[in-house]
Enzyme design. Structure first.
Site, PDB file in Angstrom:
ATOM      1  N   SER A 109       0.828  -1.204   0.000  1.00 37.93           N
ATOM      2  CA  SER A 109       0.000   0.000   0.000  1.00 37.93           C
ATOM      3  C   SER A 109       0.856   1.246   0.000  1.00 37.93           C
ATOM      4  O   SER A 109       0.490   2.268  -0.599  1.00 37.93           O
ATOM      5  CB  SER A 109      -0.929   0.007   1.224  1.00 37.93           C
ATOM      6  OG  SER A 109      -1.851  -1.053   1.172  1.00 37.93           O
ATOM      7  N   ARG A 126      -2.201 -16.977  35.089  1.00 39.01           N
ATOM      8  CA  ARG A 126      -3.281 -16.441  34.254  1.00 39.01           C
ATOM      9  C   ARG A 126      -4.078 -15.382  35.011  1.00 39.01           C
ATOM     10  O   ARG A 126      -4.602 -15.626  36.093  1.00 39.01           O
ATOM     11  CB  ARG A 126      -4.202 -17.577  33.823  1.00 39.01           C
ATOM     12  CG  ARG A 126      -5.339 -17.122  32.900  1.00 39.01           C
ATOM     13  CD  ARG A 126      -6.320 -18.260  32.640  1.00 39.01           C
ATOM     14  NE  ARG A 126      -5.700 -19.308  31.858  1.00 39.01           N
ATOM     15  CZ  ARG A 126      -5.778 -19.399  30.533  1.00 39.01           C
ATOM     16  NH1 ARG A 126      -6.430 -18.481  29.858  1.00 39.01           N
ATOM     17  NH2 ARG A 126      -5.198 -20.403  29.899  1.00 39.01           N
TER      18      ARG A 126
END
Length: 226
Positions: A81, A160
């Site tokens: 791009s 976690r």
């Protein structure tokens, strides 16, 4: 003349969805939604569509965009791009336009609005940024394989955390990029210098890369219009 220009790259050789950029979406060709976002914006002065495809050019011109004829070598599957953006920027500068900012829009992200563009430009200026990208919040736990071994990327699986306790993380959503011309010219990149994150809701962050995406986005847009 100093102004804010938007550039929408739209080559004709899409393989995932043939003719994707002019494929109908809620009654209008896909690229038209991005052009209309620019027309809705109060801050964008000029909208350019850089394309190698005569059909895309004709549709874009009908909706008020200026066309930059992109050479075939800049419209291949491997062309970035950035090369299309730089070519368009240099072409518009030949016409005496010296953009303050460039707003780069991908027509595969039709769920933004002109107001989103204006809010992003305002944030860009307020933060003294050199470039900006739109993002949406991400709450996913990511993994990768390295030498055949699984590794957690953005969290420690041995400790976690709850998602709400993790540091905020964001996904690039491809909807809006803003940058000063020097960033593209000197770094050959849409991002550089001081980078700002413009946060958009997840429901506006869908990109159209497949027919399933197209159908899903059409449902969302139809619901919004009803």
């Amino acid at each position: 003349m100093t102004e804010i220009i938007s550039i929408i790259p739209a080559r004709g050789g899409s393989k995932g969805i043939p003719g994707k950029n002019i494929r109908p979406l809620v009654g209008k060709p896909l690229i038209v939604h991005s052009i209309l976002d620019c027309r809705e914006s109060r801050l964008v002065n000029q909208t350019l569509v850089t394309t190698d495809d005569p059909q895309i050019a004709a549709v874009a011109r009908d909706y008020g965009a200026q066309i930059i004829d992109r050479p075939a070598e800049l419209a291949s599957d491997t062309a970035s791009s950035e090369v299309a953006l730089l070519h368009a920027l240099l072409e518009i500068e030949k016409q005496g336009v010296e953009p303050e900012l460039i707003v780069f829009l991908q027509c595969t992200s039709p769920l933004r609005t002109g107001q989103d563009i204006d809010w992003a430009i305002a944030q860009f200026r307020e933060e003294g940024a050199d470039s900006l990208l739109s993002v949406s919040p991400s709450h996913r736990f990511l993994w990768q394989k390295v030498d055949g071994q699984a590794q957690s990327i953005n969290y420690d699986y041995c400790d976690r955390q709850r998602r709400q306790d993790m540091n905020p993380q964001y996904m690039e959503n491809g909807s809006i990029y803003i940058f000063k011309p020097w960033v593209l010219k000197e770094l050959n990149n849409r991002l550089g210098g001081k980078i700002s994150l413009f946060i958009m809701p997840e429901e506006q962050s869908y990109e159209i890369d497949s027919l399933a995406d197209l159908k899903h986005v059409e449902i969302l847009m139809t619901q919004k219009l009803s």
